[in-house]
Write an enzyme that holds these catalytic residues in place. Structure first.
Site, PDB file in Angstrom:
ATOM      1  N   LYS A 138       3.329  -3.301  -7.166  1.00 22.13           N
ATOM      2  CA  LYS A 138       4.817  -3.103  -7.525  1.00 22.13           C
ATOM      3  C   LYS A 138       5.618  -3.902  -6.754  1.00 22.13           C
ATOM      4  O   LYS A 138       6.541  -4.611  -6.765  1.00 22.13           O
ATOM      5  CB  LYS A 138       5.138  -1.700  -7.627  1.00 22.13           C
ATOM      6  CG  LYS A 138       6.719  -1.554  -8.153  1.00 22.13           C
ATOM      7  CD  LYS A 138       6.775  -1.968  -9.563  1.00 22.13           C
ATOM      8  CE  LYS A 138       8.131  -1.803 -10.089  1.00 22.13           C
ATOM      9  NZ  LYS A 138       8.559  -2.487 -11.315  1.00 22.13           N
ATOM     10  N   CYS A 162       0.901  -1.195  -0.027  1.00 21.97           N
ATOM     11  CA  CYS A 162      -0.061   0.086  -0.009  1.00 21.97           C
ATOM     12  C   CYS A 162       0.986   1.298   0.191  1.00 21.97           C
ATOM     13  O   CYS A 162       2.040   1.132   0.335  1.00 21.97           O
ATOM     14  CB  CYS A 162      -1.014  -0.111   1.220  1.00 21.97           C
ATOM     15  SG  CYS A 162      -1.872  -1.332   1.327  1.00 21.97           S
ATOM     16  N   GLU A 216       0.758 -11.347 -16.462  1.00 24.39           N
ATOM     17  CA  GLU A 216       0.604 -10.034 -15.569  1.00 24.39           C
ATOM     18  C   GLU A 216      -0.165  -8.911 -15.988  1.00 24.39           C
ATOM     19  O   GLU A 216      -0.795  -8.244 -15.436  1.00 24.39           O
ATOM     20  CB  GLU A 216       1.810  -9.833 -14.449  1.00 24.39           C
ATOM     21  CG  GLU A 216       3.056  -9.266 -15.374  1.00 24.39           C
ATOM     22  CD  GLU A 216       4.108  -8.720 -14.268  1.00 24.39           C
ATOM     23  OE1 GLU A 216       3.863  -8.624 -13.181  1.00 24.39           O
ATOM     24  OE2 GLU A 216       5.211  -8.728 -14.872  1.00 24.39           O
ATOM     25  N   GLU A 243      10.024 -15.694 -18.355  1.00 18.05           N
ATOM     26  CA  GLU A 243       9.898 -14.207 -18.170  1.00 18.05           C
ATOM     27  C   GLU A 243       8.698 -13.848 -19.009  1.00 18.05           C
ATOM     28  O   GLU A 243       7.887 -12.963 -18.878  1.00 18.05           O
ATOM     29  CB  GLU A 243      11.193 -13.444 -18.174  1.00 18.05           C
ATOM     30  CG  GLU A 243      11.155 -12.209 -18.274  1.00 18.05           C
ATOM     31  CD  GLU A 243      10.530 -11.656 -17.045  1.00 18.05           C
ATOM     32  OE1 GLU A 243      10.219 -12.362 -15.876  1.00 18.05           O
ATOM     33  OE2 GLU A 243      10.423 -10.235 -16.793  1.00 18.05           O
ATOM     34  N   ARG A 247       1.649   1.136  -6.023  1.00 11.44           N
ATOM     35  CA  ARG A 247       1.853   0.092  -4.847  1.00 11.44           C
ATOM     36  C   ARG A 247       0.483  -0.524  -4.758  1.00 11.44           C
ATOM     37  O   ARG A 247       0.616  -1.592  -3.791  1.00 11.44           O
ATOM     38  CB  ARG A 247       2.342   1.021  -3.796  1.00 11.44           C
ATOM     39  CG  ARG A 247       3.682   1.494  -3.987  1.00 11.44           C
ATOM     40  CD  ARG A 247       3.991   2.446  -2.869  1.00 11.44           C
ATOM     41  NE  ARG A 247       4.127   1.807  -1.494  1.00 11.44           N
ATOM     42  CZ  ARG A 247       5.540   1.194  -1.055  1.00 11.44           C
ATOM     43  NH1 ARG A 247       6.291   1.500  -1.809  1.00 11.44           N
ATOM     44  NH2 ARG A 247       5.652   0.911   0.218  1.00 11.44           N
ATOM     45  N   HIS A 295       6.622 -33.897 -22.874  1.00 13.58           N
ATOM     46  CA  HIS A 295       6.361 -34.476 -21.938  1.00 13.58           C
ATOM     47  C   HIS A 295       5.015 -34.256 -21.088  1.00 13.58           C
ATOM     48  O   HIS A 295       4.650 -34.453 -20.095  1.00 13.58           O
ATOM     49  CB  HIS A 295       7.552 -34.651 -20.778  1.00 13.58           C
ATOM     50  CG  HIS A 295       8.636 -34.974 -21.373  1.00 13.58           C
ATOM     51  ND1 HIS A 295       9.145 -36.413 -21.421  1.00 13.58           N
ATOM     52  CD2 HIS A 295       9.829 -34.589 -21.612  1.00 13.58           C
ATOM     53  CE1 HIS A 295      10.158 -36.608 -21.740  1.00 13.58           C
ATOM     54  NE2 HIS A 295      10.766 -35.489 -22.037  1.00 13.58           N
ATOM     55  N   TRP A 342      -3.865  -1.982  -1.488  1.00 12.73           N
ATOM     56  CA  TRP A 342      -3.857  -3.098  -2.124  1.00 12.73           C
ATOM     57  C   TRP A 342      -4.543  -4.098  -0.903  1.00 12.73           C
ATOM     58  O   TRP A 342      -3.594  -4.475  -0.253  1.00 12.73           O
ATOM     59  CB  TRP A 342      -2.387  -3.562  -2.510  1.00 12.73           C
ATOM     60  CG  TRP A 342      -2.268  -4.897  -3.312  1.00 12.73           C
ATOM     61  CD1 TRP A 342      -2.483  -5.043  -4.671  1.00 12.73           C
ATOM     62  CD2 TRP A 342      -1.914  -6.107  -2.794  1.00 12.73           C
ATOM     63  NE1 TRP A 342      -2.368  -6.244  -4.899  1.00 12.73           N
ATOM     64  CE2 TRP A 342      -1.891  -7.120  -3.969  1.00 12.73           C
ATOM     65  CE3 TRP A 342      -1.641  -6.558  -1.499  1.00 12.73           C
ATOM     66  CZ2 TRP A 342      -1.578  -8.468  -3.624  1.00 12.73           C
ATOM     67  CZ3 TRP A 342      -1.411  -8.066  -1.174  1.00 12.73           C
ATOM     68  CH2 TRP A 342      -1.381  -8.690  -2.476  1.00 12.73           C
ATOM     69  N   LYS A 361       5.292 -12.024 -18.071  1.00 11.54           N
ATOM     70  CA  LYS A 361       4.746 -10.815 -18.658  1.00 11.54           C
ATOM     71  C   LYS A 361       3.329 -10.900 -19.131  1.00 11.54           C
ATOM     72  O   LYS A 361       2.419  -9.763 -19.000  1.00 11.54           O
ATOM     73  CB  LYS A 361       5.601 -10.221 -19.524  1.00 11.54           C
ATOM     74  CG  LYS A 361       7.155  -9.622 -19.022  1.00 11.54           C
ATOM     75  CD  LYS A 361       7.078  -8.439 -18.318  1.00 11.54           C
ATOM     76  CE  LYS A 361       7.976  -8.208 -17.393  1.00 11.54           C
ATOM     77  NZ  LYS A 361       8.099  -8.756 -16.009  1.00 11.54           N
ATOM     78  N   ASN A 368       0.569   0.117   6.172  1.00 12.83           N
ATOM     79  CA  ASN A 368       0.926  -0.777   5.367  1.00 12.83           C
ATOM     80  C   ASN A 368       1.645  -1.698   5.797  1.00 12.83           C
ATOM     81  O   ASN A 368       2.508  -1.845   6.552  1.00 12.83           O
ATOM     82  CB  ASN A 368       2.296   0.101   4.316  1.00 12.83           C
ATOM     83  CG  ASN A 368       2.639  -0.744   3.242  1.00 12.83           C
ATOM     84  OD1 ASN A 368       2.036  -1.798   2.766  1.00 12.83           O
ATOM     85  ND2 ASN A 368       4.048  -0.437   2.958  1.00 12.83           N
ATOM     86  N   GLY A 369       1.277  -3.117   5.468  1.00  8.28           N
ATOM     87  CA  GLY A 369       1.720  -4.358   5.902  1.00  8.28           C
ATOM     88  C   GLY A 369       0.853  -5.248   6.458  1.00  8.28           C
ATOM     89  O   GLY A 369      -0.396  -5.250   6.054  1.00  8.28           O
TER      90      GLY A 369
HETATM   91  C1  AGP Z   1       7.614  -8.354 -12.452  1.00 13.66           C
HETATM   92  O1  AGP Z   1       7.135  -7.890 -13.484  1.00 13.66           O
HETATM   93  C2  AGP Z   1       6.810  -8.660 -11.493  1.00 13.66           C
HETATM   94  N1  AGP Z   1       5.984  -7.412 -10.938  1.00 13.66           N
HETATM   95  C3  AGP Z   1       7.155  -9.308 -10.024  1.00 13.66           C
HETATM   96  O2  AGP Z   1       7.427 -10.607 -10.433  1.00 13.66           O
HETATM   97  C4  AGP Z   1       8.708  -9.113  -9.609  1.00 13.66           C
HETATM   98  O3  AGP Z   1       9.627  -9.123 -10.008  1.00 13.66           O
HETATM   99  C5  AGP Z   1       8.651  -9.567  -8.046  1.00 13.66           C
HETATM  100  O4  AGP Z   1       7.451  -9.421  -7.001  1.00 13.66           O
HETATM  101  C6  AGP Z   1       9.899  -9.435  -7.355  1.00 13.66           C
HETATM  102  O5  AGP Z   1       9.945  -8.073  -7.103  1.00 13.66           O
HETATM  103  P1  AGP Z   1      11.507  -7.677  -6.526  1.00 13.66           P
HETATM  104  O6  AGP Z   1      12.230  -7.630  -7.651  1.00 13.66           O
HETATM  105  O7  AGP Z   1      11.267  -6.298  -6.159  1.00 13.66           O
HETATM  106  O8  AGP Z   1      11.867  -8.391  -5.455  1.00 13.66           O
END
Ligand code: AGP
Length: 618
Positions: free
Chosen positions: A613, A2, A498, A491, A27, A514, A74, A495, A100-101
């Site tokens: 994020k 958050c 997400e 990766e 965030r 497999h 969030w 992408k 936040n937390g």
């Molecule tokens: C990446 O596109 C993502 N948003 C997510 O997987 C991110 O890489 C992951 O949460 C790790 O974050 P960090 O690199 O800040 O530790």
């Protein structure tokens, strides 16, 4: 997870708080709220479900008040709703809090506080864990404590990592903040006759570059003239601000449609900044300054373990490949959230490398402390955020210098992390005598071509757009790669998931037969990462197997590769490079493929649903 902001000064707080929240929306963005106190302690609270723009419409209704706090959420406990949006207020309406937390023991605390609430004819107003905090503070105030001590006592009773900001109606010219554990940080900003508070620097930069980062256990008491910090039982002190060297332009979207697109295009510069001063050719030396371990310690490393989450885990997987191939040292990677609950065998000769762009990801921080508590293993962290918790906990850091990354999808910090890992492999190989001076020089010269590889990949944006427009309606993608391209396939799939909400799986091409091959038919597109390299022929066989099931193939290979081009439905040609450098030539293309499908689907690319994020909660 958050975002928290605070303001106290001479100006009207609400617009300043709102503007700060706009910079923190990355965030969390499922609901937001602001609380403002006027000089007489009159309180106004505005909360809305949804994005900040839903709050903005009602902002003009906020009375003028020169102290306040704000929050963008969030959801963790309770769904996104106005009822669960912060700020939360004590039952008597005196204490107002944003957090936040996660309050891990909130059930116990609720049970403890409930009889008192019921006796006064009140009940909980939300489903959140947060609401226990104002109530705990109110109890402590009723016992005669000052607000600062009441806040300290309340925060001391919380389990978990938390950052809290609060206002008290009887002290209208003041805001308070507390940090317990690592909950994404909280920063005090110093102005002229005004002070600010925020979870992250972008929310402060328009007002000040003079800041103080609260440390674990700090309680800050802030008025328009400054801040007093208390830590443990020691007397309060006025902390010295530090200057941050960040340009507000770095956190603006500029002419780009999305932060993600801006950050994808910033990659050549970000990579150059990461590499600058770290790939010295004469005499050859990698990372001359960052690795604070002694040469003897580097020589004694027998194994390297690279950990991370999400995109950072994919960088870790590629790092493992380089450490084995370039340094000739046994290397593994692990998912930080799994690693920390296993009992792996580490020792003083294992170097543990954590990759985390934010430096605040709770799973990765948990793994770092797991290592520290159980083994005497040296730890290096690779992060984009100087002063982040990861840098405080690890023995040495490589700070990426990519500039702030605002888009939820990591892009430039991914390639920055790759460069750091490549440099680490070079340094270890050289320190252990497996790379001669000439070989090290050659490896570093290769790396210096990475920014231009990325630059040339960016020129393929239109081609990626035109290919992906044909798959706007696809519900699935299989992404295949082998060797160093396998983590890139993962990766690419991450992408797609997400930001495009398309189900995508990244697979080692050899694994396809497999099981996953059963999924394939003419409606199941496959993206094949197939630059020329040692495993190219095997990739070609996998592509043939896909073609035999009539699945459409989009291949990303070396520009001019006529054989591959002829075999597949759609071909995207990246600049050919050496087998170890393909992560740099392919990364911009996999990012652009995901970006363009999300764009064609009209999705909210910078703020995808359910994500945030920085993941500071478990
Ligand atoms: C990446 O596109 C993502 N948003 C997510 O997987 C991110 O890489 C992951 O949460 C790790 O974050 P960090 O690199 O800040 O530790």
């Amino acid at each position: 997870m958050c975002g928290i902001v605070g303001y106290v000064g001479r100006q009207s707080a609400a617009p300043i708080l709102f503007e700060g929240l706009q910079h923190l929306e990355y965030r969390g963005y499922d609901s937001a709220g602001i609380a403002v106190l006027d000089r007489d302690g009159a309180l106004a609270v505005l909360k809305r479900e949804g994005k900040l723009r839903d709050l903005e419409a009602s902002l003009t209704e906020m009375p003028r008040g020169s102290a306040g706090i704000g929050h963008t959420r969030w959801a963790t406990h309770g769904p996104p709703s106005e009822r669960n949006a912060h700020p939360h207020t004590s039952a008597a309406g005196e204490v107002i809090v944003v957090q936040n937390g996660i309050v891990e023991n909130y059930r116990e605390l609720r049970a403890e506080l409930e009889p008192g609430l019921a006796a006064s004819g009140r009940s909980w107003q939300s489903d959140t864990d947060t609401e226990v905090i104002p109530e705990l503070i109110a109890r402590a105030l009723a016992d005669g404590l000052s607000f600062r001590d009441a806040l300290a006592q309340a925060v001391g009773r919380l389990r978990g990592a938390n950052a809290v900001a609060a206002v008290y109606r009887r002290e209208p010219g003041r805001i308070y903040a507390a940090r317990q554990g690592s909950a994404g940080g909280i920063i005090v900003g110093f102005g002229e006759d005004e002070m600010f508070l925020a979870s992250d620097l972008p929310a402060l930069l328009r007002h000040t570059t003079s800041v103080y980062h609260l440390e674990d256990g700090d309680i800050a008491e802030i008025d328009a003239d400054g801040v007093l910090v208390s830590r443990g039982g020691a007397p309060s002190f006025a902390p010295q601000p530090t200057q941050v060297n960040l340009d507000p332009v770095a956190v603006a979207r500029g002419p780009y449609r999305h932060f993600m697109l801006k950050e994808i295009h910033e990659q050549p510069r970000a990579l150059s900044d990461t590499i600058r001063g770290r790939a010295r050719l004469s005499p050859p030396r990698a990372l001359p300054a960052d690795l604070t371990f002694s040469e003897l310690a580097l020589r004694n490393i027998e194994r390297v373990l690279v950990i991370g989450m999400g995109t950072s885990l994919h960088a870790a997987m590629i790092g493992r490949w380089w450490i084995e191939q370039i340094a000739g040292i046994p290397a593994d990677f692990d998912n930080a959230s799994e690693f920390r609950f296993r009992a792996p065998l580490l020792g003083p000769s294992t170097l543990v490398v954590s990759v985390t762009q934010s430096g605040e990801t709770i799973d990765t921080l948990g793994a770092i402390s797991h290592v520290r508590e159980r083994w005497d293993a040296p730890q290096l962290t690779i992060t984009n955020v100087e002063g982040s918790e990861a840098t405080r906990q690890a023995d040495a850091s490589i700070v990426l210098r990519c500039g702030p990354e605002i888009g939820v999808a990591s892009t430039k910090t991914f390639v920055g992390s790759l460069a750091a890992l490549y440099l680490l492999a070079c340094r270890l190989g050289h320190a252990q005598g497996r790379l001669s001076d000439a070989e090290l020089s050659g490896r570093l010269e290769d790396l210096l071509t990475a920014p231009s590889l990325v630059e040339r990949g960016l020129q393929l944006s239109d081609r990626c757009a035109s290919v992906m427009r044909q798959f706007t309606a696809a519900s699935n993608f299989l992404v295949l790669g082998r060797g160093i391209e396998y983590p890139l396939a993962m990766e690419a799939a991450l992408k797609c998931k997400e930001i495009s909400y398309v189900h995508a799986e990244g697979y080692a091409a050899g694994e396809m037969k497999h099981g996953p091959i059963a999924l394939l038919d003419d409606g199941f597109p496959v993206i094949a990462l197939a630059p020329r390299g040692p495993l190219f022929d095997k990739m070609m066989s996998a592509i043939q197997q896909v073609r035999a099931r009539a699945a459409p193939v989009i291949a990303v290979g070396d520009a001019g590769d006529a054989e591959l081009d002829e075999l597949v439905d759609h071909f995207i040609g990246v600049p050919p490079t050496s087998a170890l450098l393909t992560p740099f030539s392919l990364s911009p293309v996999i990012q652009l493929l995901a970006y363009h499908i999300a764009l064609a689907r009209g999705l909210d690319i910078d703020q995808p649903r359910n994500l945030a994020k920085t993941v500071t909660v478990e």
